[in-house]
Design a protein around this motif. Structure first.
Motif, PDB file in Angstrom:
ATOM      1  N   SER A  67       0.836  -1.198   0.000  1.00 53.04           N
ATOM      2  CA  SER A  67       0.000   0.000   0.000  1.00 53.04           C
ATOM      3  C   SER A  67       0.872   1.250   0.000  1.00 53.04           C
ATOM      4  CB  SER A  67      -0.904   0.010   1.230  1.00 53.04           C
ATOM      5  OG  SER A  67      -0.130   0.139   2.415  1.00 53.04           O
ATOM      6  N   SER A  68       0.277   2.373  -0.380  1.00 53.40           N
ATOM      7  CA  SER A  68       1.023   3.637  -0.386  1.00 53.40           C
ATOM      8  C   SER A  68       1.477   4.000   1.022  1.00 53.40           C
ATOM      9  CB  SER A  68       0.157   4.752  -0.976  1.00 53.40           C
ATOM     10  OG  SER A  68      -1.069   4.867  -0.269  1.00 53.40           O
ATOM     11  N   LYS A  69       0.649   3.684   2.017  1.00 53.53           N
ATOM     12  CA  LYS A  69       1.019   3.956   3.404  1.00 53.53           C
ATOM     13  C   LYS A  69       2.230   3.125   3.809  1.00 53.53           C
ATOM     14  CE  LYS A  69      -0.800   3.822   8.127  1.00 53.53           C
ATOM     15  NZ  LYS A  69      -1.985   3.494   8.982  1.00 53.53           N
ATOM     16  N   LYS A  70       2.236   1.857   3.409  1.00 52.76           N
ATOM     17  CA  LYS A  70       3.357   0.984   3.731  1.00 52.76           C
ATOM     18  C   LYS A  70       4.632   1.453   3.029  1.00 52.76           C
ATOM     19  CE  LYS A  70       4.004  -1.933   5.888  1.00 52.76           C
ATOM     20  NZ  LYS A  70       4.757  -2.039   7.169  1.00 52.76           N
TER      21      LYS A  70
ATOM     22  N   LYS B  84       4.491  -6.312   4.056  1.00 50.65           N
ATOM     23  CA  LYS B  84       3.074  -6.526   3.761  1.00 50.65           C
ATOM     24  C   LYS B  84       2.171  -6.415   4.989  1.00 50.65           C
ATOM     25  CE  LYS B  84       4.171  -9.674  -0.061  1.00 50.65           C
ATOM     26  NZ  LYS B  84       4.031 -11.050  -0.610  1.00 50.65           N
TER      27      LYS B  84
END
Length: 288
Positions: free
Chosen positions: A177-180, A263
């Motif tokens: 994800s973009s947050k990750k 992840k």
């Protein structure tokens, strides 16, 4: 889960004896699953002043069930979102070329290690081992970072992030994800993303060329950096090309051991084994 801790070592030694190869200085003759991990961990995260040496490197690729089946044209349905229908594949052919490259065995300043196992159900071990153009001292276990070594591997990851902040290049699948990605960019100096279904996409010449060019271009820009790979079978071929372009980095196939970090979820049974994760014998000081 592959159980190779004994059978692989026995097979290696038998092969060496039959081919009259000197194994007096080979870790297979004296080593264990745990000691092999310690040796590799020290190479991946060397102590000062070796850590600032710009004239050395390292590569480590692991050949598991998926890679073996690709090389021998057997259909694969991976636990990860990739598969192969069976028959000859472009990636399988490239994997064979990678393990047959003869320069590896002569490169003392940037050794190239292979993680292997005795894949009796896929091909005779002797046939497999003769495909690898490398001295047995550069062969180790394909599951070196997982199973009972996984708690120590997580400590190694933390040590690497602490000691090499902004000096690590992550090569992972594009499902993060973009947050990750923002979180990972806090300690990684660069992140390269590759698709999950690499074996199928590798059949496309344009994708193959662009995928190789991306890792080659990145490897060329750096020196004495850690490249941490976790893109399935693509990792093995990408490491091969990166090392050819610039052997003065460390290219390590960490595989699924990076999944919890990249992840935010467990993807393998060994990652949730509470008995392993609470074993006090795995408290390892990598700074010693």
């Amino acid at each position: 889960m592959i159980n190779i801790n004994i059978t692989c070592g026995d097979a290696i030694l038998n092969w060496c004896i039959e081919n009259q190869i000197d194994v007096s200085n080979c870790s297979w003759s004296i080593g264990t699953f745990r000691s092999h991990f310690y040796t590799m961990a020290a190479l991946i995260n060397p102590p000062y002043p070796y850590s600032i040496n710009n004239n050395t490197g390292l590569a480590f690729i692991r050949l598991g069930d998926g890679e073996m089946k690709l090389m021998f044209g057997i259909s694969v349905k991976s636990i990860d979102p990739w598969s192969w229908r069976g028959g000859q594949s472009r990636l399988g052919q490239d994997l064979k070329k990678a393990i047959r490259y003869p320069k590896y065995q002569y490169n003392a300043y940037s050794p190239f290690y292979y993680g292997i196992y005795d894949a009796k159900d896929i091909c005779p071990f002797h046939e497999f081992i003769t495909m690898i153009y490398q001295h047995p001292k550069y062969l180790t276990y394909t599951n070196l970072f997982v199973n009972s070594n996984y708690p120590a591997t997580k400590l190694l990851h933390r040590s690497l992030i602490r000691d090499h902040r902004k000096k690590i290049i992550l090569i992972i699948n594009n499902g993060a994800s973009s947050k990750k990605l923002v979180e990972l960019n806090d300690w990684a100096c660069e992140i390269l993303l590759y698709p999950h279904n690499g074996p199928l996409m590798w059949e496309n010449n344009q994708f193959r060329e662009e995928a190789i060019q991306k890792i080659v271009t990145t490897a060329k820009r750096y020196r004495n950096r850690l490249f941490a790979f976790s893109v399935g079978p693509l990792s093995r071929v990408l490491i091969h090309h990166a090392w050819l372009e610039n052997p003065f980095n460390r290219y390590i196939d960490f595989g699924s051991t990076l999944d919890e970090m990249t992840k935010n979820r467990m993807t393998r049974p060994y990652q949730s084994n509470a008995e392993l994760n609470h074993d006090p014998t795995y408290v390892i000081n990598f700074d010693a």
